[in-house]
Structure formats: structure tokens, C-alpha cells
Design a protein around this motif. Structure first.
Motif, mmCIF file in Angstrom:
data_model
loop_
_atom_site.group_PDB
_atom_site.id
_atom_site.type_symbol
_atom_site.label_atom_id
_atom_site.label_comp_id
_atom_site.label_asym_id
_atom_site.label_seq_id
_atom_site.Cartn_x
_atom_site.Cartn_y
_atom_site.Cartn_z
ATOM 1 N N LYS A 585 0.652 -0.782 0.306
ATOM 2 C CA LYS A 585 -0.158 -0.157 0.072
ATOM 3 C C LYS A 585 0.791 1.580 -0.237
ATOM 4 N N LEU A 586 1.159 2.010 -0.482
ATOM 5 C CA LEU A 586 1.425 3.697 -0.807
ATOM 6 C C LEU A 586 0.657 5.134 -0.307
ATOM 7 N N GLY A 587 0.232 5.705 0.383
ATOM 8 C CA GLY A 587 -0.338 6.578 1.239
ATOM 9 C C GLY A 587 0.537 7.714 1.376
ATOM 10 N N VAL A 588 -0.220 9.169 1.826
ATOM 11 C CA VAL A 588 0.935 10.416 1.937
ATOM 12 C C VAL A 588 0.467 10.655 4.208
ATOM 13 N N ALA A 589 1.900 10.842 4.345
ATOM 14 C CA ALA A 589 1.144 11.203 5.927
ATOM 15 C C ALA A 589 1.244 13.145 5.869
ATOM 16 N N ASP A 590 0.529 13.618 6.867
ATOM 17 C CA ASP A 590 0.251 15.079 7.318
ATOM 18 C C ASP A 590 1.964 15.301 7.645
ATOM 19 N N ALA A 591 1.503 16.350 8.436
ATOM 20 C CA ALA A 591 2.536 17.058 8.926
ATOM 21 C C ALA A 591 3.262 16.369 9.943
ATOM 22 N N SER A 592 2.347 16.371 10.549
ATOM 23 C CA SER A 592 2.915 15.218 12.096
ATOM 24 C C SER A 592 3.013 13.767 11.958
ATOM 25 N N GLY A 593 2.815 13.345 10.572
ATOM 26 C CA GLY A 593 3.531 12.569 10.040
ATOM 27 C C GLY A 593 2.263 10.837 10.101
ATOM 28 N N ALA A 594 1.546 11.355 10.786
ATOM 29 C CA ALA A 594 0.042 10.410 10.466
ATOM 30 C C ALA A 594 -0.125 10.211 9.155
ATOM 31 N N VAL A 595 -0.135 8.606 8.524
ATOM 32 C CA VAL A 595 -0.774 8.789 7.542
ATOM 33 C C VAL A 595 -2.518 8.779 7.358
ATOM 34 N N ARG A 596 -2.358 9.486 6.416
ATOM 35 C CA ARG A 596 -3.914 9.529 6.448
ATOM 36 C C ARG A 596 -5.201 8.867 4.988
ATOM 37 N N THR A 597 -4.487 9.313 4.697
ATOM 38 C CA THR A 597 -5.204 7.825 2.925
ATOM 39 C C THR A 597 -4.242 6.418 2.451
ATOM 40 N N THR A 598 -4.332 5.820 2.375
ATOM 41 C CA THR A 598 -4.065 4.494 1.244
ATOM 42 C C THR A 598 -4.356 3.788 0.783
ATOM 43 N N VAL A 599 -3.662 3.097 -0.277
ATOM 44 C CA VAL A 599 -3.892 3.273 -1.551
ATOM 45 C C VAL A 599 -3.734 1.845 -2.261
ATOM 46 N N PRO A 600 -4.312 0.684 -2.173
ATOM 47 C CA PRO A 600 -3.283 -0.720 -2.630
ATOM 48 C C PRO A 600 -2.623 0.235 -3.799
ATOM 49 N N ALA A 601 -1.789 -1.252 -3.811
ATOM 50 C CA ALA A 601 -0.180 -0.926 -5.036
ATOM 51 C C ALA A 601 -0.122 -2.066 -5.159
ATOM 52 N N PRO A 602 -0.827 -2.778 -6.105
ATOM 53 C CA PRO A 602 -0.653 -4.613 -6.689
ATOM 54 C C PRO A 602 0.459 -4.430 -7.013
ATOM 55 N N ASP A 603 1.170 -3.137 -7.691
ATOM 56 C CA ASP A 603 2.775 -3.113 -8.992
ATOM 57 C C ASP A 603 3.689 -2.862 -7.913
ATOM 58 N N HIS A 604 2.376 -2.292 -6.418
ATOM 59 C CA HIS A 604 3.870 -0.695 -6.094
ATOM 60 C C HIS A 604 4.406 0.035 -6.321
ATOM 61 N N THR A 605 3.115 0.744 -6.837
ATOM 62 C CA THR A 605 2.949 2.511 -7.706
ATOM 63 C C THR A 605 1.978 3.058 -7.274
ATOM 64 N N ALA A 606 2.212 4.213 -7.669
ATOM 65 C CA ALA A 606 -0.177 4.987 -7.494
ATOM 66 C C ALA A 606 -0.057 6.026 -7.904
ATOM 67 N N ALA A 607 -0.560 6.745 -9.221
ATOM 68 C CA ALA A 607 -0.442 7.461 -9.317
ATOM 69 C C ALA A 607 -1.769 8.867 -8.751
ATOM 70 N N THR A 608 -1.369 9.818 -7.184
ATOM 71 C CA THR A 608 -2.613 10.492 -7.488
ATOM 72 C C THR A 608 -3.034 11.866 -8.059
ATOM 73 N N PRO A 609 -3.654 12.041 -8.402
ATOM 74 C CA PRO A 609 -4.032 13.736 -9.760
ATOM 75 C C PRO A 609 -4.060 14.628 -7.847
#
Length: 639
Positions: A585-609
Motif C-alpha cells: 500500500k502507498l499513502g501520504v502522511a500529514d505534517a505530524s507524520g500520521a498516514v491519512r490516506t492509503t491506496v492499494p499498490a498491487p504493482d507497488h506504484t500509485a499516481a494521484t491527481p
């Protein structure tokens, strides 16, 4: 204070006073003019022995080193003593100098050392005959006129006096006489180093029956002498044992064929002067007593002098310089004395780490660098050598001859433009490994940098690094090689280009490659750099982040995440994120370091508009996070 040079004397007492008063000056004359065979330790002892035996024997007669009577004392006391020193240097054999040297047990003695000017002077003196060296010392240090020098040398029985005087006058025009007064040439102010401590007990046993004495080198001439003679006592073998402890090792040409360990230790001695010990001794002296403006210490290398016999790997002349390459089981020392030193091409000693070398990392070293490029000295197990431009992966490597192990001139990379990046492509002997071809790059050090490649992940176990000579490896390396300029001079042992992920880009824009460039130094530390390679081969790679002094992208830490911003053909901006094979899974953490959103990454990659502002914020914060199949998290490299 008595200036004995200002008054004549016929008495022994005045001669003794002159010897005490001018002892250091007389020893310096002897030291400078003595043949440069062996090392400075032996020359120091020989110079003191000559001066300490300059006083006449019984009845006012002088005795030469063999005990023969020479002449009565008379005339200016200092001039008489100087004439005896001149005669002893020119006539005394090396054997007699060794026999009558003072005892020194367990120590090596060296002058304090100077700078590059002193080393250039020393190199120039070594090229002269003994008579010419003495003529130069009398001219430059003593300030004697040419006629007086000619007469003094002739009375001493020297041959070739006119030619020697001409050589001395030429050297006097090229070098300042003040250099001779440097601590480099002062055999009365000395540094001490131990001999090979591991052999001390053996040397003591070998010297059983010898009379040991402590040595104080100064104006007092009351010391013991080895050997026997008119003024000496029976002696031992301390000097011989010390010399043996410092003796260099020369390996047979085929030693590598019988060895189970392939590294610098099985390199043979090569070079057009391989059997001579003169330059080797000079190199060992430079290594033992470092000169601040000559000594160059590589990262992590110890500045301590060698304490065990060193291996001679090369001793010869190449591209306008004498070069000696030495190895002491953990370090390489390259000593370079240009024929005409300049600020850009000075006398220098480079000492770098070389422990844990192998068939590839000990495959070649840079023997000599000039404005035209590099000459490499190739390992004896290398069968073929070629030059390849990493920037042009489709161009075949060009074969190169390497007589006596030395290649032709290989151009160095032009880092500023990165128009080309030449590397050595070598194939080892089948006796080492079948069809083993590898690459070594020049990053400004003594040793070459081994280039390897790890292909993209597949099902099954993780792939190990392989040689960077295959088609896919060459293409990947051509995209990242321009970034190697930042590693120059860092003494990098190996660089692995790991393609840890491949990503299909939005809007059918092709497949991009994510790379971790791992640079490992000889010290064991390393740098990991994430890079994004767009599908278009001519588009430069984008550096996504770096980890200094860590272990990412090695077999000890194979989990990695990287991110970058990418603009599609429709103008939309995406946050592209990729992870290694265990990232699910791949996600983005906020300024505090908490991971807010994650997306499955079957090919180990993600592209988020993302909006431009959000993409910039995410890209600058290094907020991408990978979640492993174990539940652990991995943060992206910091930009």
C-alpha cells in the motif's frame, strides 16, 4: 662563542672544538651527499658515523674507514674536518658505512620533513652522482667558489669533477639554496618510529651476543659502533634486522593462479624499474614521515605509517613522472614524482583504503593522471580491456592494449557537460570466473569504482546485483551516470543501480522506471539516491531524494519508497509514488507524520491527481509512505 673557522690550528683540541661547534653542519653535508640507496634511516646513521670518525687517530694522523693513515692535521680546523667528511663520503664504501654506524635498536629515525619544494630537491639530488651531489652541497650550502670546490674534490680522489661541477651549477640555477637548510635535510633533529613490532622478539634472538646501546644523536660523539675497527667495538645485526623488517615484498607473476584469495595481495611487482629499491625507499619514507602539502589521505584510511613489509605493485616511469604503487594489506599508497612538478601536477603521496578488495574492486587502479586522461594498471588476472562510453549504451566498447598491465590513455569524464563518460570494461581470466566481464569507473580516486546493476523485481526471491554490462544495465546506467559527478573524490568502492519499480504513467504515457543509486565507500558507509526515469530515454532523470550514511537499497535494507511530481500531457499534475517489492500500500502522511490516506499498490506504484499547490506541498515534505506486507511503514527519501 668560539668560531673555529676564523683561526688556524694544528692541535687536536681545536679540532675537537670545531667538531662540537659545527657538528650539525658537517652531518648535514654528509647526509645530503651520501648515495640515496636504502632509506633515510640508514643515511642518518651513516652521516653521523662519518662525522664522528672525522677526528684524527693517534699521533695526529687521520684514519680512513679501513684503518689506513691519511694525513696530519693542519690548517683551518673546520676546513680540515670538512675535507675529511668530503673524502669519507666520496671514498667510503657502503659496507664500511654500515659497519661503523651507531647502534639503534627498535627504532627508525627520520628527519622531520618539509614540503613539496624539499621533496623536489630530494628527487633532483637522487638523479645526480655522488660527486655531483657533493659539488652542489659545497656550492649551495657552503658557498664555496667553483675553483675551490674543484680542488677539494680532486684532492679527495673524485673522478669526473668537471661534469659533476657543471651538474651542480645547473641544479643551483633551478633550486633555491635555502631549501637545503630545511628540516627535511637535518639529520640531527629527528622523528622516531618503531620497527616491525611483531618481529621484535625474532630480531632480539638474531642479535644475541651483540652489544646494545641507546643512541643520542647530538654534539656528543660518545656512542657505540657496530662492527670492529680502530675506534669501534664488536657489534651486532640491529641495522640489518631493521632493514629486513622494512624490506618490501615482491610477489611472483603467477601467484594469483595458485591463490584462493584474489585481491591486491597477489599482484606482482611491475614497471620498468621494478627491481630497483631507490624510489621504493623514497616512497616508504614519504609514507612514514608525511609532508603536509604532499600527503593525501583518502576517506577512512589510517594515516599511520606501514608497520609491516609492503607489497610493491608498480615501480617505474610513466607519462613524465616516477610512480611507485605500494600495498600494506589494508591500504594502497601511490607516490608520484613528476619530472617537472607544477601546481596542477605536484609531488604527492595518495594513501587510500583497499581492505576487503576482490576480483573486481582490485581489478585496476589509476596509475597516472594527466590532462590527457588516465593510465590504469590492470590486475594480472584480467585477460581483455576495453573502453566503453556509458552515455552511449548502444556503442560497442573499444579494445585497448595494456602492455605490462598499463593501459593507454583513457579520457576522464567531463563532469560539467556529461557529454560522455568513459569507463573500463574488463574480462577476467577463465581461471578466475568464466566470461566474467565488469566495469570500473574513474571518480577521481586511486581505485576504480565497480559498477553493478539490479534489474526490476520479479516473482520469487529478490534479485542480487549483477555486473553492469548487460543491455538493460547499460541503458539504466546511461540515464543516471551524470549524477555520479557529485561522488568524485569520495573514494567510492561500488555503485549499484537498482531498478526497484516500474510504473505505467497516466494517459498512456509509457512506462517509467524508479531507481535507487547506491554508492558504497571503502569505509563501509554509503549514500542512497532515488531517481525517476521518464519513458523518453533522452529526458534526464529526476532526483527524488537522498539518504546519507544509511543502509537503504542494500541487502540489509531492501525496502524503499520514492515520490515525485509529474505533469501529464493534459496539464494535470500527479503525485507519483513507488515502492520496492514488499510495499503493498502507498499513502501520504500529514505534517505530524500520521498516514491519512492509503491506496492499494498491487504493482507497488500509485499516481494521484493533485492540485498544483497540494502536489508542491507533498513533494517538498517527503510525505509519501509505503506500507509493507508485514504492516511496517517506510517513508520516502527526503528531497
Amino acid at each position: 662563542m668560539l668560531d673555529d673557522r676564523d683561526r688556524p690550528s694544528d692541535g687536536r683540541e681545536d679540532l675537537e672544538a670545531a667538531l662540537v661547534l659545527h657538528y650539525s653542519r658537517l652531518v648535514r653535508i654528509a647526509y645530503l651527499a651520501l648515495p640515496p640507496e636504502g632509506d633515510r634511516h640508514g643515511r642518518v646513521l651513516a652521516a653521523h658515523a662519518i662525522v664522528q670518525r672525522a677526528l684524527p687517530g693517534g699521533g695526529g694522523w687521520w684514519l680512513d674507514p679501513r684503518g689506513r693513515r691519511l694525513r696530519k692535521a693542519g690548517g683551518d680546523s673546520y676546513a680540515v674536518l670538512r675535507a675529511v667528511v668530503v673524502r669519507s663520503v666520496l671514498r667510503g664504501s657502503r659496507r664500511s658505512r654500515v659497519l661503523y654506524q651507531p647502534y639503534v635498536w627498535g627504532l627508525r629515525l627520520f628527519p622531520l620533513g618539509g614540503g613539496s619544494e624539499e621533496m623536489q630537491m630530494d628527487a633532483a639530488l637522487r638523479e645526480l652522482t655522488t660527486t655531483a651531489r657533493m659539488a652542489y652541497v659545497l656550492l649551495a650550502l657552503e658557498g664555496l667558489p667553483a675553483d675551490e670546490i674543484r680542488a677539494l674534490l680532486t684532492r679527495a680522489g673524485a673522478s669526473g669533477v668537471p661534469a659533476a661541477l657543471a651538474s651542480a651549477e645547473r641544479l643551483s640555477a633551478e633550486h633555491l639554496a635555502e631549501v637545503l637548510k630545511s628540516s627535511e635535510f637535518d639529520p640531527c633533529t629527528l622523528r622516531t618510529r618503531p620497527t616491525d613490532l611483531s618481529r621484535r622478539r625474532l630480531r632480539v634472538r638474531a642479535a644475541t651476543g651483540a652489544t646494545a646501546a641507546a643512541l643520542t644523536l647530538g654534539v656528543a660523539a660518545v656512542v657505540g659502533f657496530s662492527g670492529s675497527g680502530p675506534d669501534g667495538a664488536a657489534g651486532g645485526t640491529a641495522g640489518t634486522a631493521d632493514a629486513a623488517a622494512q624490506a618490501s615484498v615482491r610477489v611472483a607473476a603467477d601467484a594469483w593462479r595458485e591463490s584462493a584469495r584474489i585481491d591486491f595481495g597477489v599482484w606482482p611487482a611491475r614497471g620498468d624499474d621494478a627491481e630497483s629499491g631507490t624510489k621504493v625507499g623514497q616512497a616508504l619514507e614519504a609514507w612514514t614521515v608525511p609532508h603536509s602539502d604532499v600527503f593525501r589521505l583518502g576517506p577512512g584510511a589510517s594515516e599511520a605509517p606501514p608497520v609491516s613489509p609492503v607489497h610493491v605493485l608498480w615501480n617505474g616511469h610513466v607519462d613524465g613522472a616516477a610512480v611507485v604503487l605500494l600495498y600494506d594489506t589494508t591500504r594502497l599508497a601511490r607516490y608520484t614524482v613528476p619530472d617537472h612538478p607544477t601546481a596542477d601536477d605536484p609531488v604527492r603521496l595518495d594513501v587510500v583504503r583497499a581492505d576487503d578488495s576482490d576480483v573486481t574492486t582490485a581489478g585496476a587502479v589509476v596509475l597516472r593522471s594527466t590532462a590527457a586522461g588516465d593510465r590504469w594498471l590492470v590486475a594480472p588476472w584480467v585477460d581483455t580491456v576495453a573502453v566503453r562510453d556509458v552515455k552511449a549504451p548502444d556503442v560497442l566498447a573499444k579494445s585497448m592494449a595494456f602492455p605490462d598491465g598499463v593501459t593507454g590513455v583513457v579520457p576522464r569524464p567531463v563532469v560539467s557537460t556529461c557529454g560522455s563518460w568513459p569507463v573500463l570494461q574488463m574480462q577476467s581470466s577463465p581461471q578466475i570466473a568464466e566470461h566474467h566481464t565488469f566495469l570500473l569507473a574513474d571518480l577521481g580516486g586511486v581505485t576504480g569504482t565497480h559498477l553493478t546493476y539490479t534489474p526490476p523485481p520479479k516473482a520469487g526471491p529478490a534479485l542480487a546485483p549483477r555486473e553492469g554490462t548487460g543491455p538493460d544495465a547499460l541503458v539504466a546506467e546511461s540515464r543516471v551516470v551524470c549524477g555520479l559527478g557529485s561522488l568524485q573524490g569520495r573514494d567510492v568502492k561500488q555503485i549499484n543501480t537498482w531498478s526497484f519499480a516500474q510504473q505505467t504513467l497516466p494517459a498512456n504515457q509509457g512506462v517509467a522506471t524508479w531507481v535507487c543509486l547506491r554508492a558504497d565507500d571503502w569505509t563501509g558507509v554509503g549514500t542512497s539516491t532515488g531517481e525517476f526515469l521518464p519513458p523518453a530515454a533522452r529526458v534526464p532523470a529526476t532526483v527524488t531524494g537522498t539518504e546519507e550514511d544509511g543502509k537503504s537499497c542494500t541487502r540489509f535494507d531492501q525496502n524503499v519508497v520514492a515520490q515525485t511530481r509529474w505533469r501529464g500531457p493534459d496539464g494535470r499534475t500527479y503525485l507519483l509514488v513507488a515502492g520496492s517489492r514488499h510495499v503493498v500500500k502507498l499513502g501520504v502522511a500529514d505534517a505530524s507524520g500520521a498516514v491519512r490516506t492509503t491506496v492499494p499498490a498491487p504493482d507497488h506504484t500509485a499516481a494521484t491527481p493533485m492540485s498544483e499547490a497540494a502536489a508542491m506541498a507533498a513533494g517538498s515534505a517527503g510525505a509519501a509512505v509505503g506500507i509493507l506486507d508485514t504492516g511496517a511503514t517506510v517513508r520516502a527519501f527526503h528531497p
